[in-house]
Design a protein around this motif. Structure first.
Motif, mmCIF file in Angstrom:
data_model
loop_
_atom_site.group_PDB
_atom_site.id
_atom_site.type_symbol
_atom_site.label_atom_id
_atom_site.label_comp_id
_atom_site.label_asym_id
_atom_site.label_seq_id
_atom_site.Cartn_x
_atom_site.Cartn_y
_atom_site.Cartn_z
ATOM 1 N N TYR A 51 6.169 8.768 2.940
ATOM 2 C CA TYR A 51 6.404 7.482 2.282
ATOM 3 C C TYR A 51 7.708 6.848 2.768
ATOM 4 C CZ TYR A 51 8.746 4.627 -1.263
ATOM 5 O OH TYR A 51 9.488 3.653 -1.883
ATOM 6 N N VAL A 52 8.769 7.622 2.800
ATOM 7 C CA VAL A 52 10.080 7.113 3.237
ATOM 8 C C VAL A 52 10.002 6.597 4.667
ATOM 9 C CG1 VAL A 52 12.457 7.784 3.819
ATOM 10 C CG2 VAL A 52 11.441 8.516 1.653
ATOM 11 N N GLN A 53 9.345 7.341 5.535
ATOM 12 C CA GLN A 53 9.313 6.971 6.943
ATOM 13 C C GLN A 53 8.384 5.782 7.189
ATOM 14 O OE1 GLN A 53 8.770 10.514 9.351
ATOM 15 N NE2 GLN A 53 10.396 11.575 8.260
ATOM 16 N N VAL A 54 7.262 5.713 6.469
ATOM 17 C CA VAL A 54 6.397 4.536 6.572
ATOM 18 C C VAL A 54 7.151 3.296 6.099
ATOM 19 C CG1 VAL A 54 4.347 3.402 5.625
ATOM 20 C CG2 VAL A 54 4.210 5.776 6.367
ATOM 21 N N GLU A 55 7.932 3.444 5.027
ATOM 22 C CA GLU A 55 8.679 2.319 4.468
ATOM 23 C C GLU A 55 9.679 1.757 5.473
ATOM 24 O OE1 GLU A 55 9.505 -0.040 0.818
ATOM 25 O OE2 GLU A 55 7.894 1.301 1.458
ATOM 26 N N ILE A 56 10.480 2.631 6.074
ATOM 27 C CA ILE A 56 11.534 2.156 6.975
ATOM 28 C C ILE A 56 10.943 1.596 8.262
ATOM 29 C CG2 ILE A 56 11.949 4.411 8.076
ATOM 30 C CD1 ILE A 56 14.616 1.775 7.161
ATOM 31 N N ILE A 57 9.852 2.192 8.767
ATOM 32 C CA ILE A 57 9.216 1.668 9.984
ATOM 33 C C ILE A 57 8.536 0.338 9.682
ATOM 34 C CG2 ILE A 57 7.460 2.086 11.758
ATOM 35 C CD1 ILE A 57 8.072 5.051 11.540
ATOM 36 N N THR B 175 2.416 7.377 -6.259
ATOM 37 C CA THR B 175 1.369 8.310 -6.687
ATOM 38 C C THR B 175 1.723 9.742 -6.321
ATOM 39 O OG1 THR B 175 -0.299 6.569 -6.467
ATOM 40 C CG2 THR B 175 -1.109 8.834 -6.517
ATOM 41 N N GLY B 176 2.559 9.913 -5.302
ATOM 42 C CA GLY B 176 3.020 11.251 -4.939
ATOM 43 C C GLY B 176 4.056 11.815 -5.895
ATOM 44 N N LEU B 177 4.599 10.974 -6.785
ATOM 45 C CA LEU B 177 5.658 11.420 -7.690
ATOM 46 C C LEU B 177 5.320 11.244 -9.168
ATOM 47 C CD1 LEU B 177 8.632 12.458 -7.919
ATOM 48 C CD2 LEU B 177 9.297 10.060 -8.075
ATOM 49 N N PHE B 178 4.885 10.063 -9.579
ATOM 50 C CA PHE B 178 4.769 9.751 -11.006
ATOM 51 C C PHE B 178 3.796 10.660 -11.763
ATOM 52 C CE2 PHE B 178 7.044 5.963 -9.804
ATOM 53 C CZ PHE B 178 7.773 5.651 -10.938
ATOM 54 N N PRO B 179 2.545 10.864 -11.290
ATOM 55 C CA PRO B 179 1.655 11.766 -12.035
ATOM 56 C C PRO B 179 2.240 13.170 -12.182
ATOM 57 C CG PRO B 179 0.415 10.494 -10.436
ATOM 58 C CD PRO B 179 1.861 10.255 -10.136
ATOM 59 N N PHE B 180 2.942 13.623 -11.152
ATOM 60 C CA PHE B 180 3.571 14.941 -11.173
ATOM 61 C C PHE B 180 4.645 15.012 -12.259
ATOM 62 C CE2 PHE B 180 7.010 17.755 -9.816
ATOM 63 C CZ PHE B 180 6.330 18.938 -9.598
ATOM 64 N N ILE B 181 5.529 14.005 -12.310
ATOM 65 C CA ILE B 181 6.599 13.988 -13.319
ATOM 66 C C ILE B 181 6.019 13.866 -14.725
ATOM 67 C CG2 ILE B 181 8.530 12.634 -14.208
ATOM 68 C CD1 ILE B 181 9.387 12.057 -11.400
ATOM 69 N N LEU B 182 5.000 13.034 -14.892
ATOM 70 C CA LEU B 182 4.367 12.872 -16.214
ATOM 71 C C LEU B 182 3.819 14.198 -16.722
ATOM 72 C CD1 LEU B 182 2.513 9.484 -15.625
ATOM 73 C CD2 LEU B 182 4.433 9.871 -17.188
ATOM 74 N N VAL C 157 0.842 -1.199 0.000
ATOM 75 C CA VAL C 157 0.000 0.000 0.000
ATOM 76 C C VAL C 157 0.880 1.253 0.000
ATOM 77 C CG1 VAL C 157 -1.658 1.358 1.347
ATOM 78 C CG2 VAL C 157 -1.996 -1.105 1.086
ATOM 79 N N ASN C 158 1.957 1.206 0.764
ATOM 80 C CA ASN C 158 2.869 2.359 0.812
ATOM 81 C C ASN C 158 3.559 2.588 -0.527
ATOM 82 O OD1 ASN C 158 4.171 4.493 2.307
ATOM 83 N ND2 ASN C 158 6.025 3.262 2.267
ATOM 84 N N GLN C 159 3.841 1.501 -1.268
ATOM 85 C CA GLN C 159 4.432 1.657 -2.601
ATOM 86 C C GLN C 159 3.481 2.450 -3.503
ATOM 87 O OE1 GLN C 159 7.642 0.080 -2.744
ATOM 88 N NE2 GLN C 159 6.997 -0.209 -0.649
ATOM 89 N N LEU C 160 2.196 2.151 -3.427
ATOM 90 C CA LEU C 160 1.202 2.873 -4.216
ATOM 91 C C LEU C 160 1.113 4.335 -3.778
ATOM 92 C CD1 LEU C 160 -1.646 0.195 -4.291
ATOM 93 C CD2 LEU C 160 -0.099 0.777 -6.151
ATOM 94 N N TYR C 161 1.146 4.549 -2.466
ATOM 95 C CA TYR C 161 1.058 5.903 -1.916
ATOM 96 C C TYR C 161 2.244 6.763 -2.356
ATOM 97 C CZ TYR C 161 1.521 9.509 1.735
ATOM 98 O OH TYR C 161 1.686 10.689 2.412
ATOM 99 N N GLY C 162 3.455 6.225 -2.222
ATOM 100 C CA GLY C 162 4.648 6.985 -2.563
ATOM 101 C C GLY C 162 4.767 7.259 -4.054
#
Length: 309
Positions: free
Chosen positions: A106-112, A74-81, A67-72
C-alpha cells in the motif's frame, strides 16, 4: 534458546492494553472511520467511472489512488476491530506476514501513484499543446500497471526474506504487524536484511520523492515565466497533490522514526496514533482534499446533490 521461524506459529501484540468498557467506544469510532473511508473512496471511484468528462489521465490516476486507499485500509481496519474486542491479542504467523505485505505494498503503490500524478501535472503544465500526444491511452495503461505491479512483486520478495528469518521471540510492541519489529526478533545476523531495507527505502521513497521534486521545479519555472492562466491551472491542480504528498510523507516519517528509535518517553496512546497515521488519515484526507479542490469533481458532486434534492 533459539526459536526457529517455523516454530513461531503466532505473535503477541503487546501495544494493546486493557480499556475496560471503553473498548466498545474505540470499536465504534474506528468502525465509523472505516465506513467513512469506504463510502468516500467508492463514491469518488464510481463518480469518475460513470462520468465520461472525467475520463482524463489525471482523474484515472486519482481513481487508482482511491482504489489503493481501500486496499490499504482493508489491510488494517478489520484486523484492529477484531483485536479491540479480543481479550488475548495474538495473530498467526501467516496472517501477520500477509498484513505486512498489504501495508508495505500500500505504501509503495501510494508513493509511486503520487509520483506518476506529479509527472502528469508536469506534462500538462509544461507541455500543454503536446500533452495529449505525450500522455496517450497506452502510456496511461503502462503507468497504472507499473504503479501496481512493481510494488506487489517487490513486496513479495521482501516478505520472503522475512519468512526466512530465524526468530528468538514472538512479542511485537505494536497494534499491528510490522516488518522491522519481526526483523528485531531475529536470532540470526540481519545485516543483509538491513542493507536490503536501506536499498528498498531508497528505491521506494527517495527516488520517487526526487522525481516529484524535479517535476515541481519545472512546474514552478513555467509558472514564474508563464501567464496568469498557467499559474491558476498549476495552483488548482497541484495544491491537492502537494497536500496529499505532504500528509503521506509526514505519516511515513512518524512510522519510520517510531520503528527505528526508542519512543518509550512518548505516551502509549500517542505512539499508537502516530504508528497508524499513514494508513488511517490518508484514506480520509485524499477524498476530502480532491473532492473539495478539484473543480470538475466538485461540480459533479454539486450537480448530483442538486438532483437528489
Amino acid at each position: 534458546m533459539i526459536i526457529n521461524s517455523t516454530q513461531v506459529s503466532y505473535f503477541i501484540l503487546s501495544a494493546y492494553f486493557d480499556t475496560g468498557m471503553l473498548k466498545y467506544l474505540y470499536f465504534t469510532i474506528i468502525l465509523c472511520l472505516y465506513v467513512l473511508i469506504i463510502l468516500s473512496n467508492v463514491f469518488l471511484i464510481v463518480l469518475i467511472c460513470v462520468n465520461r468528462s472525467l475520463h482524463e489521465p489525471m482523474y484515472l490516476f486519482l481513481c487508482s489512488l482511491f482504489v489503493n486507499q481501500l486496499y490499504g485500509s482493508t489491510g488494517l481496519f478489520p484486523f484492529i476491530l477484531l483485536q479491540i474486542l479480543k481479550d488475548v491479542h495474538t495473530v498467526s504467523f501467516s496472517l501477520c506476514v500477509l498484513q505486512i505485505y498489504c501495508l508495505y505494498s500500500y505504501v509503495q503503490v501510494e508513493i509511486i501513484n503520487l509520483t506518476v500524478m506529479s509527472y502528469d501535472r508536469y506534462l500538462s503544465i509544461c507541455f500543454p499543446l503536446q500533452y495529449h500526444t505525450r500522455m496517450t491511452h497506452n502510456k496511461i495503461g503502462v503507468l497504472v500497471t507499473v504503479v501496481w505491479v512493481f510494488p506487489l512483486l517487490k513486496g513479495a520478495v521482501g516478505r520472503y526474506r522475512t519468512v526466512s528469518l530465524q526468530l528468538c521471540g514472538n512479542i511485537i510492541d505494536k497494534i499491528y504487524c510490522d516488518n522491522y519489529s519481526i526483523v528485531k526478533l531475529s536470532c540470526s545476523d540481519t545485516t543483509d536484511n538491513n542493507i536490503y531495507g536501506l536499498i528498498d527505502v531508497f528505491i521506494s521513497m527517495c527516488v520517487p520523492v526526487m522525481l516529484i521534486l524535479y517535476s515541481y521545479m519545472k512546474i514552478l519555472k513555467v509558472c514564474f515565466s508563464g501567464s496568469k492562466q498557467t499559474r491558476h491551472k498549476a495552483v488548482s491542480t497541484c495544491t491537492p497533490h502537494l497536500a496529499s504528498l505532504l500528509n503521506f510523507t509526514l505519516g511515513c516519517c512518524f512510522e519510520i522514526v517510531q520503528s527505528r528509535f526508542n519512543m518509550n518517553h512518548v505516551p502509549n496512546m500517542m505512539r499508537i496514533f502516530l504508528s497508524v497515521y499513514f494508513i488511517t488519515l490518508q484514506p480520509v484526507f485524499n477524498p476530502m482534499v480532491y473532492g473539495l479542490k478539484m473543480s470538475k469533481i466538485r461540480v459533479k458532486c454539486n450537480h448530483l446533490r442538486a438532483k437528489v434534492q
